[in-house]
Write a protein that holds these residues in place. Structure first.
Motif, PDB file in Angstrom:
ATOM      1  N   THR A   1       0.871  -1.177   0.000  1.00 44.07           N
ATOM      2  CA  THR A   1       0.000   0.000   0.000  1.00 44.07           C
ATOM      3  C   THR A   1       0.899   1.215   0.000  1.00 44.07           C
ATOM      4  O   THR A   1       1.936   1.251   0.686  1.00 44.07           O
ATOM      5  N   GLY A   2       0.525   2.193  -0.756  1.00 50.23           N
ATOM      6  CA  GLY A   2       1.340   3.392  -0.867  1.00 50.23           C
ATOM      7  C   GLY A   2       0.655   4.585  -0.244  1.00 50.23           C
ATOM      8  O   GLY A   2      -0.537   4.549   0.086  1.00 50.23           O
ATOM      9  N   PRO A   3       1.354   5.702  -0.090  1.00 51.30           N
ATOM     10  CA  PRO A   3       0.740   6.916   0.450  1.00 51.30           C
ATOM     11  C   PRO A   3      -0.286   7.465  -0.521  1.00 51.30           C
ATOM     12  O   PRO A   3      -0.169   7.291  -1.744  1.00 51.30           O
ATOM     13  N   ARG A   4      -1.299   8.147   0.023  1.00 46.33           N
ATOM     14  CA  ARG A   4      -2.383   8.713  -0.790  1.00 46.33           C
ATOM     15  C   ARG A   4      -2.247  10.232  -0.817  1.00 46.33           C
ATOM     16  O   ARG A   4      -1.970  10.858   0.221  1.00 46.33           O
ATOM     17  N   SER A   5      -2.463  10.807  -1.990  1.00 48.35           N
ATOM     18  CA  SER A   5      -2.420  12.273  -2.111  1.00 48.35           C
ATOM     19  C   SER A   5      -3.575  12.878  -1.324  1.00 48.35           C
ATOM     20  O   SER A   5      -4.675  12.314  -1.262  1.00 48.35           O
ATOM     21  N   GLN A   6      -3.327  14.068  -0.718  1.00 48.78           N
ATOM     22  CA  GLN A   6      -4.327  14.697   0.138  1.00 48.78           C
ATOM     23  C   GLN A   6      -4.372  16.187  -0.140  1.00 48.78           C
ATOM     24  O   GLN A   6      -3.355  16.813  -0.456  1.00 48.78           O
ATOM     25  N   TRP A   7      -5.587  16.768   0.002  1.00 44.40           N
ATOM     26  CA  TRP A   7      -5.834  18.201  -0.136  1.00 44.40           C
ATOM     27  C   TRP A   7      -6.464  18.662   1.180  1.00 44.40           C
ATOM     28  O   TRP A   7      -7.605  18.262   1.512  1.00 44.40           O
ATOM     29  N   VAL A   8      -5.762  19.448   1.996  1.00 44.07           N
ATOM     30  CA  VAL A   8      -6.210  19.799   3.339  1.00 44.07           C
ATOM     31  C   VAL A   8      -6.112  21.308   3.516  1.00 44.07           C
ATOM     32  O   VAL A   8      -5.477  22.019   2.728  1.00 44.07           O
ATOM     33  N   LEU A   9      -6.771  21.790   4.602  1.00 38.97           N
ATOM     34  CA  LEU A   9      -6.686  23.191   4.991  1.00 38.97           C
ATOM     35  C   LEU A   9      -5.538  23.379   5.956  1.00 38.97           C
ATOM     36  O   LEU A   9      -5.120  22.449   6.661  1.00 38.97           O
ATOM     37  N   ARG A  10      -5.031  24.595   5.981  1.00 37.72           N
ATOM     38  CA  ARG A  10      -3.939  24.897   6.888  1.00 37.72           C
ATOM     39  C   ARG A  10      -4.351  24.653   8.334  1.00 37.72           C
ATOM     40  O   ARG A  10      -5.473  24.995   8.746  1.00 37.72           O
ATOM     41  N   GLY A  11      -3.452  24.034   9.133  1.00 37.51           N
ATOM     42  CA  GLY A  11      -3.730  23.737  10.531  1.00 37.51           C
ATOM     43  C   GLY A  11      -4.197  22.325  10.759  1.00 37.51           C
ATOM     44  O   GLY A  11      -4.251  21.874  11.913  1.00 37.51           O
ATOM     45  N   ALA A  12      -4.547  21.594   9.693  1.00 37.44           N
ATOM     46  CA  ALA A  12      -5.014  20.220   9.881  1.00 37.44           C
ATOM     47  C   ALA A  12      -3.827  19.301  10.143  1.00 37.44           C
ATOM     48  O   ALA A  12      -2.663  19.662   9.978  1.00 37.44           O
ATOM     49  N   GLU A  13      -4.156  18.086  10.582  1.00 38.91           N
ATOM     50  CA  GLU A  13      -3.123  17.067  10.806  1.00 38.91           C
ATOM     51  C   GLU A  13      -3.170  16.070   9.663  1.00 38.91           C
ATOM     52  O   GLU A  13      -4.230  15.599   9.267  1.00 38.91           O
ATOM     53  N   VAL A  14      -1.990  15.720   9.157  1.00 37.05           N
ATOM     54  CA  VAL A  14      -1.888  14.850   7.991  1.00 37.05           C
ATOM     55  C   VAL A  14      -1.044  13.645   8.365  1.00 37.05           C
ATOM     56  O   VAL A  14      -0.002  13.778   9.031  1.00 37.05           O
TER      57      VAL A  14
END
Length: 1804
Positions: free
Chosen positions: A132-145
């Motif tokens: 399994t590989g990492p998944r691309s993400q679109w987040v807002l500033r301040g979130a935890e990834v």
């Protein structure tokens, strides 16, 4: 180390490497590679270092150069690295690939303790695999990834993370990054998660997880995009607030860009935490779109790029950077420069639906301006997809079948790169498409993003049509990402994202990163070991290459230019090269280089060469040969290497140094051939007695032999092999030849199966192998099948004898015959042989003789006669004779119609100066026509020519003009042909310039805009910036023929702009820019100078400016200076000066000279120079004196008045106590009268009392003189003969005496013995030591001595200038020379060839001239070719002598020949060799021997004679032999024209036609006719005609003025003068005119008959001359003259007179007038308003009739009130300004007829 031997060839090389394979357990795994080499390499597959063998599951398929490994039913134990190893005799290469075997996922099995569980996925040994590989993400500033991946592989791989290609610890701010083990949830494999707390905007980027173990490396990536939250202010008080652009504290920078160009802004920001960047425009935040790109470049800078700038893009752009520590701004003001020449209506942004259309429309200022369409940088051409329409000034682009990739920026461009820009938006499932192309460096990460309109949909990513792995793909909501970490060149291609029927594509291009190639090996050396081997050694390169590398060793045979690879060596050290590694014996050089995947290092050549000899082996031996008697016997064998050998025949050695020879004179001949590894012996034309001969071959290591057997050969036919078909004509000689394989073997001839018998008409001959049958004069009955038969074999000949073909001699061209009804028509055809059959055809049907068609034969002439031709008899006639035909077209015309063509009206359209020809074809050639234009007869002139040719009449306008338009008639009797000619002006075109012209000038410069037109008189208009210009002093318009100029005599900046020269149909564009000249500082070139001056003193600062009138300002320390007594400012021409006559230290500072555009800074420093010690310049050496000796210490200062202080051992010196101090100007002296030990020590003289002031020290020593002794011993020396030997020793004290001895004898100085002294050092030098100078040298000083031995060695004789390779031509003299380091004795060097001393030969000579030794070879031959060497006892040099065959050269070349038509030309060429066969050609066509072409050779000279030459024979004559070609020019001039028969004297009657005729020698020649010495020109009465070689001068209607002398001239020939006598014609009236009485409206005809036919007369009526036209027709029929008057009126009555010369006739014409009547009457009643005009009209029965107008019975007279008008038969009464009193009855009387009208007046 010792490398394996290899033959000549190339080592293995992989063209395609095997690629890693991942398969599921049980599946099939295949590895493929392509490897080349010469000889073809052997391929072996290995695993774990052990070779693999074929089995049921393992096979090794091969197809040519492609090799594979096929593994069936793969098991986890099959995983690992497989190596493909390829080797051949020239070297070895290998390639490796990994095979990974995965277990497919299986359902949970029930617990079975007895069974062993299945191995988990990825647990097999092999390279890492991402489960399994990492998944691309679109987040807002301040979130935890959290980014997590799981990897399988054995051994367990090591995992680590990177961001944007950097390790996490290298990221500027990574304090909020945390690594932690991933959640495996019981699954096998390694897992590592990256947790990012409170992500920030700079955290956006590509994160790659790497997995690495002993078997390989794998990676997977994901995209993280952090967006600004929409909420403001943020809920978290600790979070950084949203950036706010603060007001700028300073003026922003300014940036100008032309409309349609790109603007790029770069902002580089640093800070910790890493700053967040926002771009603003006019105070509003900017978001990226199609024309605004925002990205970070490789240098770390933040970039905003505005594409295709428009006027609306101008404004203030701000880059705002903020972090928790603060914020900063950077701003730039963008100005968009609009072009002067703009689109009238620019493009507008459009939207379209996918699969629909989009329409872009703009308007240009002028409909003739060309435009081009672009999609961003791609030019669009018209096609079904892109429809381009031009309607006047409107330009329209229609995009059909829209798709997502059609979205973008579109441009329409005019001349001068003036653009208008618009965005096209395509509405569909894909909202944000891929870029058109993406460039990524190899090893970087590639990221592709797509945004869709619907969230959660699944798209498909492909590359070149193949699906991409799911591990690279990610989706979240509307966003879809493809991340390719660490791209390679294999990743390049077309990447497509598909969503249903919608697609978007980008071109991914991977650029290679440039790497430096490795360095070369070091310290290369060559050691010549035991016989036939050489040892090569080297050291690794420094620094060592970063990637694996090998060494490549190459060899070169001395004398050759080619380097050939020997070995590829993995480790450094040494390699031994044996003789078996070279293909042939010779001297070889070697070089080596380093090779890695990044390239190859420069080659390093080993010094010297080695002589290597290969060992020969027999590859294919001799075999017994069995041939037939008379054939060639060929013996051949193959060896393993190239080596010389010897052939033997019956034990006798054959000469191998000559290619051909014979065993003994008159015996068997042979030929020896050697080609590479093959040796051949060819015994030519062996005889039966040669049977049993034994052939042998011998060379070092090889001996072989074979036997020769000869059989009696059976007879067979050599030629012809197939049946021969021959065709001959009667009386021709026929020769049939049959060649047999045996000489004088009998054969028989047969014809049609019957054996032939010899006779006078059939001869049989035998000539060796050839049998011939000859028919001296063949006849038709000789045709048949001929056979030559012998012992079961036959040759067949098919012979056909025919009569010779019939040829038609006349006519050779198509004949056209025109005749009229009942005329006799005769068609004649002449053939080349009497009695030949001829057939006549009409319209394809054979003609039969009848009463209407008569066929006649008279010898070779054949005729077809139509005695009384009728129109149906016309048609196409053919006269057929054999294979040739003569064509006749017969046209029979009814006499009722004279004009055959044209049948209708002809319309001709032409442009001015064009040639116009009007053609009229008549039925008879003698018919005369009359040409008229608009009713008037035309007159022949140079601008209008009348031509007559057979039945054709032409009117020619050579250069038609506008006034030539009109209707032309060709008239004959009552018929005419009409031609309507319309002439127009040609369109005006601008010839120059074709493209837009851009001019840049400076103020006051003269600017000239020039435009050249296609027509001189065409008007033009000049425009500037769209407005028409007016001429003035500052703007001059000029016209010079077709050129138009606009001149600005003294251009000013405001004169710049867009100029257009408009010529109606075409325009030329000019862009003029006028700038003011910059005020520059020419000298000094540097912008800042540091100058130092002494104070007080004069200081002058100087600048040179351009132009000379430029104003400058001077500044000192920032303040402008003014001239004064102490500061002078000067200006002389271009020189500007600032002078300080008496500069003081306070005048030092920064001086600036400034013009309007440039400035120069002078940094001036002024200081008083410090006191310096001038002499001595350095501290003197210690002064040693004896007690009681005086001591003087002296020094010199730079200034006489300077104070000095003396000190002794640090204490001040006081005068007295034997010390004295003196000052003599700048000199300072300290004297000690008598030195004692207390005076010893350090004395210092210091200038000034300041610390650090300059000082000078003296050391004084007071001591007793030391004893004399030798401090150092002599050293034994060994020198080479001729060198110098120097013995050296040290003595104390330095001034002590030393005595030198040699072999016990005291040495006396001389030319060869030199003694020298330098302080305490003593030397003895022996110059040019010889062997007898060896011995013992002794140095003696005081009571001590030292000795040393001198040894002299003999000098090595080395070569300073070595042999060089020589290439010579056979027969030339060759000189090989070397230069030695010293002059050797006779015989000190020797010359060798192939390692063997040169044999005695008269052609070889050796000489010595001092250091130079030469070998001379006179008249070299090919056998002299080889390797020559020159050897001494200490050195050796080799060179290759190559002898090429004698070249063919031209000794005397061809020369150009010029002759007269009909003559002969001779060409001759002399070559350097005899017996050369060549080809002659003319114009590239080979010449053959023939009647007009004679070719022969005499020794070295080749001759070509061409006769009967014509003008068409001019051209290039060439001679070609092998590679030699020589050419010359043949020029055939036209033969001068001569007059064969001149004109004769003539006497004609006045009015007749006089014709002078002369005949020329050529048909194509121009002739000039003269009368009384003046040239004649054609006119209606004077005709000049050319009929073949005949030239005619016709004078029609001769008069007395035509009498005189006539002559004709052609070229240099002249005929005449001849005389023309014109007799007066006596004319009389034979039949007088008769008076005519006729009624008005009828016609009258007058006829007069004269005594002469060709007489012109004049008609008069009532004393007025008459001209034909209208009611008057005049014609002449022979002697009769007619006058026809139609529609007579009363005025025509009178006397009719006809006069022809002195003869005349008179008659009366009486016209009876008809009564005048009214045809149209006025109305009986007419009403008219007051003040208006009343008109009454009547029409009478004839024109000219008189009417009378009356009112109330009173006749009206013309005046202001009444106006009487008449026009033909119409008469009018006009009453002006009608009043009530004008009312009444008006009457019009015409003769006896009257008409009444009641006029009523209405109104007041």
């Amino acid at each position: 180390m010792k490398a394996g031997s290899g033959d000549q060839g190339s080592p293995p090389c992989f063209l395609r490497f095997p690629r890693p394979v991942r398969v599921l357990s049980g599946a099939e795994a295949e590895l493929k590679c392509v490897v080349l080499g010469e000889p073809p390499p052997t391929v072996v597959w290995e695993k774990g270092g052990q070779p693999l063998a074929a089995s049921e599951r393992l096979s090794f398929p091969a197809d040519g150069a492609e090799h594979g490994l096929l593994l069936s039913g793969a098991l986890p134990t099959d995983a690992g690295v497989y190596v493909c190893r390829a080797r051949n005799a020239a070297g070895e290469a290998y390639a490796a690939a990994a095979v990974t075997v995965l277990e497919p996922p299986a359902p949970e099995p029930e617990p079975q303790p007895a069974e062993r569980p299945l191995p988990p996925p990825g647990a097999g040994e092999g390279a890492p695999v991402f489960l399994t590989g990492p998944r691309s993400q679109w987040v807002l500033r301040g979130a935890e990834v959290v980014l997590e991946c799981q990897v399988g592989g054995l051994p367990e791989p090591t995992l680590y993370w990177e961001k944007d290609g950097m390790a996490l610890d290298e990221v500027w701010d990574s304090s909020h990054f945390a690594l932690e083990p991933g959640r495996t949830e019981g699954r096998p494999g390694a897992s590592l998660a990256l947790r990012i707390l409170a992500v920030r905007l700079p955290d956006s980027g590509v994160y790659v997880c790497h997995a690495r173990n002993a078997h390989g490396h794998a990676r997977a990536g994901a995209l993280l995009q952090v967006h600004q939250p929409p909420e403001s202010p943020p809920e978290d008080p600790d979070e950084v607030p949203k950036p706010v652009v603060e007001p700028l504290k300073c003026a922003p920078k300014t940036f100008w860009v032309n409309e349609g160009k790109h603007a790029k802004f770069r902002c580089y920001v640093m800070g910790k935490p890493e700053p967040e960047i926002e771009w603003h425009w006019e105070g509003r935040p900017l978001l990226p779109d199609r024309r605004r790109l925002m990205y970070r470049d490789r240098g770390g800078g933040f970039v905003l790029k505005v594409l295709y700038c428009q006027a609306k893009d101008r404004g203030l752009y701000v880059c705002a950077a903020r972090n928790s520590a603060g914020q900063t701004l950077s701003a730039v003001q963008l100005h968009v420069k609009e072009p002067r020449f703009r689109f009238t209506r620019p493009l507008q942004d459009v939207e379209g639906r996918e699969h629909g259309i989009a329409v872009l429309e703009c308007k240009v200022p002028n409909s003739r301006i060309p435009t081009a369409w672009f999609r961003e940088d791609q030019r669009l051409l018209p096609c079904r997809k892109y429809e381009q329409i031009e309607e006047g000034a409107v330009r329209r682009l229609i995009i059909h079948r829209l798709k997502a990739d059609d979205e973008g920026v579109y441009l329409c461009e005019m001349r001068g790169r003036v653009r208008t820009v618009a965005n096209v938006t395509v509405k569909g499932p894909i909202l944000k498409r891929l870029p058109r192309k993406l460039d990524v460096f190899e090893g970087e990460n590639a990221v592709l993003l797509v945004e869709t309109g619907e969230a959660g949909v699944e798209g498909c990513w492909t590359r070149d049509g193949e699906d991409l792995p799911a591990i690279c793909q990610s989706s979240s909501g509307h966003m879809h990402a493809l991340v390719l970490p660490g791209v390679t060149r294999e990743d390049a291609g077309e990447v497509t994202f598909s969503l249903g029927n919608s697609h978007t594509t980008t071109l991914l291009r991977v650029k290679c990163v440039k790497h430096n190639p490795p360095g070369p090996p070091l310290l290369v050396e060559m050691f010549k070991g035991h016989k036939n081997t050489v040892l090569l050694t080297w050291k690794p390169p420094e620094p060592a290459p970063e990637t694996p590398f090998i060494y490549r060793l190459e060899r070169q045979e001395v004398g050759s230019e080619d380097w050939i690879q020997c070995f590829s060596i993995v480790k450094a050290g040494a390699v031994e090269v044996p003789g078996d590694c070279v293909p042939s014996e010779g001297d070889y050089r070697f070089r080596i280089c380093t090779v890695s995947e990044h390239g190859r290092s420069p080659h390093v050549v080993f010094h010297g060469s080695a002589h290597l000899v290969p060992t020969a082996r027999l590859v294919a031996g001799l075999e017994d040969v069995q041939v037939y008697d008379g054939e060639d016997a060929v013996f051949s064998l193959h060896l393993s290497t190239i080596i010389q050998g010897t052939w033997f025949l019956n034990g006798e050695e054959l000469k191998s140094h000559v290619p051909e020879g014979e065993v003994e004179p008159g015996a068997l001949r042979y030929r020896v051939e050697k080609k590479g590894l093959q040796h051949r012996l060819i015994l030519q034309a062996v005889k039966h007695q040669d049977s049993g001969a034994l052939v042998g071959f011998s060379c070092p290591g090889v001996q072989d032999s074979a036997a020769l057997t000869i059989q009696e050969s059976p007879v067979h036919i050599l030629s012809p092999q197939d049946k021969v078909s021959l065709t001959f004509t009667t009386s021709e000689r026929v020769v049939l030849t049959c060649e047999l394989s045996r000489v004088d073997f009998p054969a028989s001839w047969y014809k049609d199966g019957q054996r032939v018998e010899e006779s006078e008409s059939l001869v049989v001959k035998l000539d060796g192998r050839k049998h011939r049958l000859i028919l001296p004069e063949a006849q038709i009955q000789d045709s048949g099948e001929f056979e030559c038969r012998t012992e079961g074999v036959s040759a067949f000949f098919s012979v056909t004898v025919r009569d010779p073909p019939v040829h038609i001699l006349d006519p050779r061209e198509h004949v056209f015959v025109h005749a009229i009804t009942s005329e006799c028509v005769m068609l004649t055809c002449e053939v080349d042989r009497e009695g030949a059959p001829v057939h006549w055809y009409k319209d394809g049907q054979e003609v039969e003789e009848s009463d209407f068609v008569v066929l006649e034969n008279e010898g070779a002439h054949h005729r077809l006669v139509l005695p009384a031709a009728q129109p149906p008899d016309g048609g196409e006639f053919q006269c057929v004779a054999g294979d040739e035909r003569a064509y006749f077209t017969v046209t029979i015309t009814d006499v009722s119609s004279w004009i055959v063509y044209p049948s209708g009206k002809v319309y001709v359209a032409a442009v001015r100066l064009e040639r116009v020809v009007l053609t009229c074809e008549l039925c008879r050639p003698w018919a005369e026509v009359r040409w008229t234009k608009d009713g008037e007869e035309v007159v022949e002139s140079p601008a209008l020519l009348l031509q007559k040719e057979d039945t054709v009449r032409r009117l020619v306008l050579p250069a038609v003009q506008l006034e030539d338009s009109g209707e032309y008639l060709c008239e004959i009797d009552d018929e005419s042909a009409s031609f309507t000619v319309t002439v127009t002006e040609p369109p005006v075109r601008i010839i120059y310039p074709r493209d837009e012209v851009t001019l840049v000038a400076v103020s006051l410069e003269c600017v000239v805009l020039m435009c050249e037109l296609s027509r001189e008189d065409a008007p033009v208009r000049w425009y500037k910036d769209g407005l028409e210009v007016e001429e003035s002093e500052a703007l001059v318009l000029e016209s010079d023929g077709p050129r138009r100029r606009l001149v600005l005599p003294a251009a000013q900046p405001e004169d710049g702009g867009e100029f257009v020269c408009d010529a109606g149909d075409d325009s030329a564009f000019f862009t003029v820019t006028v700038t003011a000249p910059p005020e520059r500082i020419v000298h000094p070139a540097a912008r800042a100078l540091d100058l130092q001056f002494g104070a007080p003193g004069r200081v002058e600062l100087r600048c040179e400016v351009a132009p000379a009138g430029s104003q400058v300002r001077w500044y000192k320390d920032g303040l402008e200076v003014e001239a004064s007594d102490v500061l002078q400012l000067g200006a002389e021409g271009p020189i500007r000066t600032l002078t300080l006559p008496h500069a003081e230290p306070e005048d030092a500072g920064e001086y600036v000279c400034e013009t309007h555009d440039e400035a120069v800074t002078f940094n001036v420093s002024l200081a008083e120079p410090p006191v310096q010690f001038l002499a001595p310049e350095a501290a003197p050496s210690p002064l040693c004196v004896a007690p009681g000796d005086p001591v003087v210490l002296s020094c010199e200062l730079s200034r006489a008045g300077a104070l000095v202080f003396w000190s002794h051992n640090g204490r001040p010196v006081q005068e007295g106590e034997g010390l004295e101090l003196h000052a003599e100007g700048p000199r300072r002296i300290l004297c000690i009268r008598a030195a004692d030990p207390a005076h010893a020590g350090l004395y210092t003289c210091q200038s000034g009392a300041a610390p650090g002031a300059p000082s000078l020290s003296f050391t004084v020593q007071v001591a007793e003189p030391p004893p004399v002794k030798l401090v150092s011993e002599l050293t034994p020396l060994t020198v080479h003969e001729g060198d110098d030997a120097t013995f050296r020793c040290e003595v104390s004290p330095p001034d002590a005496d030393v005595t030198w001895l040699r072999n016990g004898a005291v040495v006396t100085p001389g030319p060869q013995l030199e003694m020298a002294q330098n302080g305490s050092s003593r030397t003895l030098t022996l110059r040019g030591c010889q062997l007898e100078d060896a011995g013992t040298v002794t140095a003696r000083a005081g009571g001590t001595a030292t000795s040393a031995r001198l040894h002299v060695r003999e000098t090595e004789l080395l070569f300073l200038r070595r042999l060089q390779d020589v290439r010579a031509e056979e027969g030339q003299d060759v000189c090989l020379q070397v230069e030695t380091g010293r002059v050797g004795a006779a015989g000190a060097v020797r010359w060798v060839r192939g390692g063997v001393p040169l044999p005695p030969d008269s052609r070889l000579a050796t000489t010595q001239d001092g250091h130079v030794h030469r070998l001379l070879i006179h008249g070299v031959v090919p056998a002299d070719q080889g390797t020559y060497g020159c050897e001494s006892h200490h050195d050796r040099t080799l060179a290759r002598l190559s002898v090429r065959p004698r070249q063919l050269r031209v000794l005397r070349p061809l020369e150009d020949v010029t002759i007269t038509e009909g003559g002969s030309a001779t060409f001759q060429l002399e070559l350097s060799q005899e017996g050369v066969t060549g080809e002659w050609a003319r114009g590239g066509v080979r010449l053959q021997q023939g009647p007009t072409c004679q070719i022969h050779t005499e020794g070295h000279t080749h001759h070509l004679v061409l006769s009967g030459l014509g003008l068409a024979d001019s051209g290039c004559i060439s001679f070609t032999a092998d590679a030699l070609r020589c050419a010359a020019r043949l020029t055939v001039r036209e033969a001068p024209v001569t007059i064969v028969q001149g004109p004769q004297d003539l006497e004609v009657t006045e009015g007749d036609t006089a014709t002078f005729e002369c005949q020329l020698s050529q048909a194509l020649a121009d002739i000039t006719w003269e009368k009384d010495g003046r040239p004649l020109t054609p006119s209606p009465r004077l005709r000049l005609q050319a009929l073949g070689t005949r030239r005619l001068l016709q004078l029609r209607r001769c008069g007395p003025m035509d009498a005189g002398t006539y002559s004709c001239t052609v070229g240099m020939a002249r005929a005449g003068p001849v005389h023309l006598v014109v007799r007066e014609r006596k004319v009389s009236v034979l039949s007088e005119l008769r008076s005519v009485h006729a009624r008005e409206g009828d016609g009258a005809t007058f006829e007069c008959t004269l005594s002469e036919v060709e007489t012109t007369g004049n008609w008069e009526l009532g004393g007025r001359p008459l001209r034909p036209g209208g009611r008057i027709r005049i014609r002449q029929e022979g002697k009769k003259h007619f006058l026809v008057l139609s529609e007579l009126c009363a005025e025509d009555a009178g006397e009719v007179r006809f006069q022809a010369g002195p003869a005349q006739s008179v008659a009366q014409l009486e016209v009876e007038a008809l009564p005048l009547q009214m045809c149209r009457r006025p109305p009986r009643e007419k009403s008219v308003l007051v003040g208006r005009r009343a008109v009454l009209e009547v029409t009478v029965s004839r024109s000219g009739g008189q009417v009378c107008w009356l009112r109330e019975g009173v006749e009206l007279c013309p005046g202001d009130k009444y106006e009487l008008r008449s026009h033909g038969a119409t008469h009018s009464l006009v009453i002006h300004d009608v009043r009530p009193e004008d009312q009444g009855t008006y009457c019009c009387q015409a003769g006896a007829d009257s008409a009444y009208t009641q006029l009523l007046v209405e109104g007041e």
